[in-house]
Design a protein around this motif. Sequence first.
Motif, PDB file in Angstrom:
ATOM      1  N   ALA A 252       0.842  -1.206   0.000  1.00 20.45           N
ATOM      2  CA  ALA A 252       0.000   0.000   0.000  1.00 20.45           C
ATOM      3  C   ALA A 252       0.874   1.251   0.000  1.00 20.45           C
ATOM      4  O   ALA A 252       1.821   1.363   0.769  1.00 20.45           O
ATOM      5  N   VAL A 259      -0.848  -5.701   1.291  1.00 20.31           N
ATOM      6  CA  VAL A 259      -2.205  -6.097   0.924  1.00 20.31           C
ATOM      7  C   VAL A 259      -2.187  -7.603   0.649  1.00 20.31           C
ATOM      8  O   VAL A 259      -1.469  -8.059  -0.236  1.00 20.31           O
ATOM      9  N   LEU A 321      -5.949  -2.385   6.903  1.00 22.56           N
ATOM     10  CA  LEU A 321      -5.880  -1.475   5.757  1.00 22.56           C
ATOM     11  C   LEU A 321      -7.104  -0.558   5.717  1.00 22.56           C
ATOM     12  O   LEU A 321      -6.984   0.636   5.439  1.00 22.56           O
ATOM     13  N   ALA A 327      -7.475   1.359   2.423  1.00 18.44           N
ATOM     14  CA  ALA A 327      -8.486   0.729   1.579  1.00 18.44           C
ATOM     15  C   ALA A 327      -9.719   1.627   1.634  1.00 18.44           C
ATOM     16  O   ALA A 327     -10.462   1.625   2.619  1.00 18.44           O
TER      17      ALA A 327
END
Length: 461
Positions: A252, A259, A321, A327
């Motif tokens: 990321a 990820v 995340l 995310a």
Amino acid sequence: MEQAEYSVPVLIAGGGACGAVAALAAHDAGLEPLLIERDPHPTGSTAMSQGLLCAAGTRFQAAEGIEDSPDVFFEDIMKKSRGMANPVIARLLADQSAPVLEWLHDAHDFPWTIDTRFKPSYGNSRARIHGWHDHSGSDMVQWLHRRLSDLGIDVLFDTRLVDLIENSDGRVNAARIQGGDGALMTIGCDAVVLACGGYGANREMTGKYMPETAAFRYYGHESSEGDAIILGEKLGAAVGDMGSYQGYAMLAEPGGMTVPPNTLIEGGVILNTKGERFTDESEDIAGMVLPLSEQPDGVGFLIFDQSIYRQCEHIPEVRALKQAGLARQAPNMTRLAEMTGLPASALQASLREIRQAARRGEEDRLGRSWQGSHAPRGGYYFIRVTGALYHTQGGLEIDDQARVLRSDGRPFTNLFAGGGSARSVSGPSSWGYLPAMGLTTAVTLGSIAGQGAARIAQQAG
């Protein structure tokens, strides 16, 4: 030889999964090993992993109706490495992964079992990835060290292996170690296990053996400087597959969080900054780092949807995340284009293409099969990603007893290696890596090396 301050039957260098399992194996054989770890607390590559390992033919697989065997695992390793992996080590890992896992489970309450939610992919033809549900590699290394503590196994932290001393008959009978205060000490030993990790943090070595990684971010442990490999070569040990590594195209950016590959396995795709796909995301989880590095700015966008998120939210890293804001969600295609900055027309065309392939159950133009697969359809998630070097896969050549080999092919009598210190089974480059093979190698070879070292020490009296 200089006088040793004291002696131990088995000296193990490196406190990650390989070294910790080697210590447990030596202890179970009736010896009291000494484990040294250069960091002030247990972390290493193990702590940076998902804490998953492969094992073929386990009773946990059988309980789920999964048909697997060492022969199938061996074939998968050789196929993924294009026949270029060391077949001796591939056979050893394939045969011993299940017995080692079950020994740790039964003898040491190892809480790992089959992870049926990790579908066969990226070279594993069977569901053979085992893990500790809702836990990661950080939990794994802490659990291992708690077990060492429970058994009273001595561990010296903040202590680095700086030299190996060989006597006239070719046995490594002493080692020089250095504490955090800089003080040197010489320890006598009957056997040594090298479990110091790889050399990803040594830019001189990676520049020599894998120059294409110079542009990659390094996302491995900072202590992986090749200590064991350097010391082994100093004694005349052979090395193999030094250009082999696990790259990864899903770090990321920004944030520097991994990820998990499940987001791709369940149907996610990666687009470049032009909104275009550029590789088959289902083919090579490690080798995909190279085509990503060739895209504009070396970055991409992982796109998936709410359905895929639900399939993956049991993984601690996926939840982290989202909690960290890496995310992010976009309710529709228009907002997805606005939030990512991707050209709307290219983004729409890319997602339309894979949805059509999924609807027909066909391959798309890049060769990815969508038969029985889900393509992102709405309620989108996206993560900006870049490529990184995670850990190296080359190292000291070993035999089927995890003994280090000399350059002429003869084994050292009492020097063993495993994990990142030893040659793995990924072939010569980045494309041969199987998911979870890093910890598979560490745990399996750690057990074999620990048993072998204990056997040598017992013979020495």
